[in-house]
Write a protein that holds these residues in place. Structure first.
Motif, PDB file in Angstrom:
ATOM      1  N   ALA A 152     -32.643   0.038 -20.916  1.00 51.68           N
ATOM      2  CA  ALA A 152     -32.651   1.486 -20.673  1.00 51.68           C
ATOM      3  C   ALA A 152     -33.426   1.846 -19.402  1.00 51.68           C
ATOM      4  N   PHE A 153     -34.411   1.043 -19.029  1.00 50.73           N
ATOM      5  CA  PHE A 153     -35.234   1.364 -17.847  1.00 50.73           C
ATOM      6  C   PHE A 153     -34.653   0.832 -16.534  1.00 50.73           C
ATOM      7  N   ARG A 154     -33.510   0.138 -16.612  1.00 52.62           N
ATOM      8  CA  ARG A 154     -32.640  -0.179 -15.454  1.00 52.62           C
ATOM      9  C   ARG A 154     -33.270  -1.050 -14.360  1.00 52.62           C
ATOM     10  N   TYR A 155     -34.274  -1.824 -14.677  1.00 49.87           N
ATOM     11  CA  TYR A 155     -34.851  -2.732 -13.670  1.00 49.87           C
ATOM     12  C   TYR A 155     -33.821  -3.838 -13.428  1.00 49.87           C
TER      13      TYR A 155
ATOM     14  N   TYR B  32     -47.997 -10.691 -35.181  1.00 45.99           N
ATOM     15  CA  TYR B  32     -48.321  -9.553 -34.318  1.00 45.99           C
ATOM     16  C   TYR B  32     -47.098  -9.077 -33.539  1.00 45.99           C
ATOM     17  N   VAL B  33     -47.155  -7.775 -33.158  1.00 49.40           N
ATOM     18  CA  VAL B  33     -46.255  -7.242 -32.131  1.00 49.40           C
ATOM     19  C   VAL B  33     -47.135  -6.763 -30.980  1.00 49.40           C
ATOM     20  N   ILE B  34     -46.791  -7.169 -29.776  1.00 46.66           N
ATOM     21  CA  ILE B  34     -47.489  -6.671 -28.585  1.00 46.66           C
ATOM     22  C   ILE B  34     -46.520  -5.721 -27.878  1.00 46.66           C
ATOM     23  N   HIS B  35     -46.906  -4.438 -27.820  1.00 46.79           N
ATOM     24  CA  HIS B  35     -46.023  -3.397 -27.294  1.00 46.79           C
ATOM     25  C   HIS B  35     -46.353  -3.163 -25.827  1.00 46.79           C
ATOM     26  N   CYS B  36     -45.378  -3.312 -24.954  1.00 43.37           N
ATOM     27  CA  CYS B  36     -45.587  -3.099 -23.522  1.00 43.37           C
ATOM     28  C   CYS B  36     -44.687  -1.969 -23.054  1.00 43.37           C
ATOM     29  N   LEU B  37     -45.235  -1.086 -22.229  1.00 50.03           N
ATOM     30  CA  LEU B  37     -44.388  -0.057 -21.608  1.00 50.03           C
ATOM     31  C   LEU B  37     -44.056  -0.509 -20.195  1.00 50.03           C
ATOM     32  N   GLY B  38     -42.796  -0.874 -19.988  1.00 45.92           N
ATOM     33  CA  GLY B  38     -42.354  -1.264 -18.654  1.00 45.92           C
ATOM     34  C   GLY B  38     -42.118  -0.037 -17.785  1.00 45.92           C
ATOM     35  N   PRO B  39     -42.006  -0.242 -16.461  1.00 39.42           N
ATOM     36  CA  PRO B  39     -41.700   0.879 -15.571  1.00 39.42           C
ATOM     37  C   PRO B  39     -40.225   1.255 -15.654  1.00 39.42           C
ATOM     38  N   VAL B  40     -39.941   2.554 -15.498  1.00 40.42           N
ATOM     39  CA  VAL B  40     -38.558   3.008 -15.317  1.00 40.42           C
ATOM     40  C   VAL B  40     -38.223   2.749 -13.860  1.00 40.42           C
ATOM     41  N   TYR B  41     -37.203   1.921 -13.621  1.00 41.53           N
ATOM     42  CA  TYR B  41     -36.889   1.528 -12.247  1.00 41.53           C
ATOM     43  C   TYR B  41     -36.462   2.756 -11.449  1.00 41.53           C
ATOM     44  N   GLY B  42     -37.076   2.892 -10.250  1.00 36.56           N
ATOM     45  CA  GLY B  42     -36.723   4.025  -9.404  1.00 36.56           C
ATOM     46  C   GLY B  42     -37.628   5.227  -9.612  1.00 36.56           C
TER      47      GLY B  42
ATOM     48  N   ALA C 233     -36.489  -8.538 -12.035  1.00 39.63           N
ATOM     49  CA  ALA C 233     -37.444  -8.505 -13.154  1.00 39.63           C
ATOM     50  C   ALA C 233     -37.810  -9.929 -13.583  1.00 39.63           C
ATOM     51  N   THR C 234     -36.836 -10.826 -13.522  1.00 39.24           N
ATOM     52  CA  THR C 234     -37.105 -12.215 -13.914  1.00 39.24           C
ATOM     53  C   THR C 234     -38.084 -12.859 -12.935  1.00 39.24           C
ATOM     54  N   ASP C 235     -37.917 -12.573 -11.651  1.00 39.56           N
ATOM     55  CA  ASP C 235     -38.875 -13.104 -10.662  1.00 39.56           C
ATOM     56  C   ASP C 235     -40.285 -12.623 -10.986  1.00 39.56           C
ATOM     57  N   VAL C 236     -40.405 -11.352 -11.324  1.00 36.66           N
ATOM     58  CA  VAL C 236     -41.738 -10.801 -11.642  1.00 36.66           C
ATOM     59  C   VAL C 236     -42.285 -11.479 -12.896  1.00 36.66           C
ATOM     60  N   SER C 237     -41.460 -11.636 -13.917  1.00 36.31           N
ATOM     61  CA  SER C 237     -41.982 -12.218 -15.159  1.00 36.31           C
ATOM     62  C   SER C 237     -42.425 -13.663 -14.923  1.00 36.31           C
ATOM     63  N   PHE C 238     -41.612 -14.439 -14.216  1.00 38.27           N
ATOM     64  CA  PHE C 238     -42.000 -15.837 -13.954  1.00 38.27           C
ATOM     65  C   PHE C 238     -43.260 -15.916 -13.098  1.00 38.27           C
ATOM     66  N   ASN C 239     -43.259 -15.193 -12.000  1.00 37.81           N
ATOM     67  CA  ASN C 239     -44.413 -15.304 -11.088  1.00 37.81           C
ATOM     68  C   ASN C 239     -45.696 -14.877 -11.788  1.00 37.81           C
TER      69      ASN C 239
ATOM     70  N   PRO D 223     -45.703   1.356  -8.056  1.00 41.97           N
ATOM     71  CA  PRO D 223     -44.747   0.333  -7.621  1.00 41.97           C
ATOM     72  C   PRO D 223     -44.221  -0.472  -8.824  1.00 41.97           C
ATOM     73  N   GLU D 224     -42.906  -0.544  -8.919  1.00 39.94           N
ATOM     74  CA  GLU D 224     -42.284  -1.125 -10.117  1.00 39.94           C
ATOM     75  C   GLU D 224     -42.746  -2.557 -10.365  1.00 39.94           C
ATOM     76  N   ASP D 225     -42.803  -3.362  -9.284  1.00 38.02           N
ATOM     77  CA  ASP D 225     -43.116  -4.786  -9.497  1.00 38.02           C
ATOM     78  C   ASP D 225     -44.533  -4.961 -10.039  1.00 38.02           C
TER      79      ASP D 225
END
Ligand code: AR6
Length: 176
Positions: free
Chosen positions: A126-129, A79-89, A134-140, A93-95
């Protein structure tokens, strides 16, 4: 070196998300149209072949924080799971939106009885987070979801630079 935390195996590796043959699902840092694009998305679509975009088209567009699942075609995964992340700025709320990507990806993985998954660092290209934020968000977020896992046994983070890898390894080291 993989570490086991709360019965889940975690590891961080330097590499390409399209070359992770021993995981069932890989996560795409997608664009809203689920189209080819650059970075992770470009690599995934090139490696999977044109059928991937054919399956994606009717699922698009998606909003920041959302995720959809498809087959992986010529990729060595199921499988591929496609996620759309936020464009930072700009997507706020980005987090929260970035956390939703990880939550929704894990939810889809569980719904599809997936036991192993590889994540790139969503939104940090490309989304400049900022990478460390971003790592803190992914871990938490992932740690907050562990109790819900029934099928997932292995989570791999695939990083694209030595510096990014070192940062993930430091975070993993603190889990033990
Ligand atoms: N494998 C693993 N990591 C990678 C790879 C790869 N093949 N290629 C890049 N990275 P990005 P985003 C790292 O830009 O920020 C696209 O054009 C990269 O160093 O792929 O969510 C889409 O079409 C960075 O740390 O994703 C969207 O429009 C991280 O993966 C937009 O970019 C994410 O970089 C999505 O931007």
């Amino acid at each position: 070196m993989p570490i086991t935390y709360k019965n889940i195996e975690f590891e961080a590796v330097l590499g390409d998300i399209t070359n992770q043959p021993d995981v069932e699902a890989v996560v795409n840092a997608a664009n809203a149209e689920l189209a080819i694009g650059g970075g992770v998305a470009g690599a995934i679509h090139r490696a999977a072949g044109p059928e991937l975009y054919e399956e994606c088209k009717p699922l698009a567009p998606i909003n920041p924080g959302e995720a959809v699942i498809t087959k992986a075609y010529n990729l060595p995964n199921k499988y591929v799971i496609h996620c759309l992340g936020p464009v930072y700025g700009s997507d706020k709320p980005e987090d929260e939106l970035l956390a939703n990507c990880y939550k929704n990806a894990l939810r889809l993985a569980e719904e599809n009885k997936i036991s192993s998954i590889a994540f790139p660092s969503i939104s940090t290209g490309a989304f400049r987070y900022p990478f460390q934020k971003a790592t803190d968000v992914s871990f938490n977020t992932i740690l907050g979801e562990l109790e819900r896992f029934k099928h997932l046994q292995k989570i791999r983070f695939v990083l694209f630079s030595e510096q990014d890898l070192r940062f993930y390894e430091e975070k993993l080291g603190k889990l033990e």
